[in-house]
Scaffold this motif. Structure first.
Motif, short mmCIF file in Angstrom:
data_model
loop_
_atom_site.label_atom_id
_atom_site.label_comp_id
_atom_site.label_asym_id
_atom_site.label_seq_id
_atom_site.Cartn_x
_atom_site.Cartn_y
_atom_site.Cartn_z
N SER A 52 4.87 3.95 1.57
CA SER A 52 6.88 4.02 2.42
C SER A 52 6.45 2.86 2.65
O SER A 52 7.81 1.73 2.49
N CYS A 53 6.58 2.60 3.88
CA CYS A 53 6.47 1.42 5.06
C CYS A 53 6.30 0.57 4.28
O CYS A 53 6.67 -0.44 3.81
N GLN A 54 4.98 0.41 3.61
CA GLN A 54 4.77 -1.36 3.01
C GLN A 54 4.95 -2.00 1.88
O GLN A 54 5.74 -2.87 2.02
N THR A 55 6.23 -0.43 1.76
CA THR A 55 7.20 -0.83 0.08
C THR A 55 8.21 -1.17 1.20
O THR A 55 8.88 -2.55 0.64
N LEU A 56 8.56 -0.72 2.20
CA LEU A 56 9.84 -1.18 2.89
C LEU A 56 9.67 -2.98 3.33
O LEU A 56 10.29 -4.26 3.68
N ARG A 57 8.45 -3.05 4.13
CA ARG A 57 8.00 -4.73 4.67
C ARG A 57 8.16 -5.36 3.80
O ARG A 57 8.52 -5.98 4.39
N ARG A 58 7.62 -5.26 2.57
CA ARG A 58 7.57 -5.80 1.63
C ARG A 58 9.02 -6.23 1.13
O ARG A 58 10.09 -7.60 1.42
N MET A 59 9.85 -5.73 0.69
CA MET A 59 11.73 -5.31 0.63
C MET A 59 11.79 -6.37 1.53
O MET A 59 12.47 -7.41 1.63
N MET A 60 11.69 -5.94 2.89
CA MET A 60 12.48 -6.75 4.04
C MET A 60 11.99 -8.53 4.03
O MET A 60 13.00 -9.00 4.75
N ARG A 61 10.90 -8.69 3.96
CA ARG A 61 10.07 -9.88 4.07
C ARG A 61 10.78 -10.84 3.42
O ARG A 61 11.01 -11.92 3.24
N LYS A 62 10.70 -10.36 1.53
CA LYS A 62 11.16 -10.59 1.01
C LYS A 62 12.75 -10.87 0.77
O LYS A 62 13.22 -12.64 0.70
N VAL A 63 13.75 -10.63 1.60
CA VAL A 63 14.78 -10.25 2.59
C VAL A 63 15.14 -11.88 3.23
O VAL A 63 15.40 -12.91 3.01
N ARG A 64 14.11 -12.02 4.34
CA ARG A 64 14.15 -12.83 5.72
C ARG A 64 13.48 -14.32 4.98
O ARG A 64 13.72 -15.24 5.40
#
Length: 207
Positions: free
Chosen positions: A66-78
């Motif tokens: 769950s955390c890794q999926t969220l981190r990848r998604m948020m980094r893509k936005v940034r």
């Protein structure tokens, strides 16, 4: 992917979903038994061991996934936006993630404080990675290029904790109209943090 491997992944996912569903119905992760998770997933207990050695391994897998999926998604936005646009898009992306994967975030919210020690530690380690990645990305923004590492980490920690509070509130708020108000409030909070950071003078941090 071979049919056997695909079926193995499907069964593994079924066990994860079974644990999350049972937790959503009221049980804490510590209160779940291997037998009831296997039964919920449509397996006999021995079938569980083909995928996880024990319940702790299952909890660690849920936390990491769950955390890794969220981190990848948020980094893509940034990486695709900066400044105010990045803040708004990050909040919107988080809301989408929570609405699409509510049980995963419910797991993180509950177990980061009251789960088994190993699971708690894994969640906090993932959050620290979240903070470190955000701090590294902020360093690439022109406005924060000269910030000391420790100040960037402090700024990132403020942002991540604000985002966590948004997630917790969203989980308890099914009303879409109230959700929009919450998104606007969080966006303003993050902008306030960023604007305050721009006025921060690192050389005075010891004052």
């Amino acid at each position: 992917m071979a049919l056997r491997e695909e079926k193995k992944l499907q069964t593994r996912h079924a066990l994860i979903e079974a644990a999350l569903t049972l937790m959503h119905e009221g049980a804490g992760f510590s209160g779940l038994s291997l037998r009831e998770v296997a039964r919920q997933a449509g397996l006999v207990p021995t079938g569980f061991y083909r995928h996880f050695p024990d319940m702790e391994a299952l909890g660690l897998n849920i936390a990491a996934e769950s955390c890794q999926t969220l981190r990848r998604m948020m980094r893509k936005v940034r990486l695709s936006a900066q400044g105010g646009a990045a803040i708004l898009e990050s909040v919107q992306a988080l809301v989408v993630f929570i609405r699409e994967q509510p049980l995963y975030f419910e797991f993180l919210a509950r177990e980061r404080a009251g789960g088994p020690p190993a699971v708690r530690q894994a969640i906090h380690a993932e959050i620290r990675l979240f903070v470190a990645e955000l701090a590294a990305d902020l360093r690439n923004w022109p406005a924060f290029h000269r910030f000391p590492v420790e100040d960037l980490a402090m700024l990132a920690d403020l942002v991540v904790n604000t985002v966590i509070h948004l997630a917790l509130d969203l989980l308890a708020m099914p009303n879409e109209e109230a959700e929009e108000v919450l998104i606007q409030r969080t966006t303003k909070q993050l902008r306030l943090i960023m604007l305050g950071a721009l006025e921060w003078r690192p050389e005075k941090s010891g004052a």
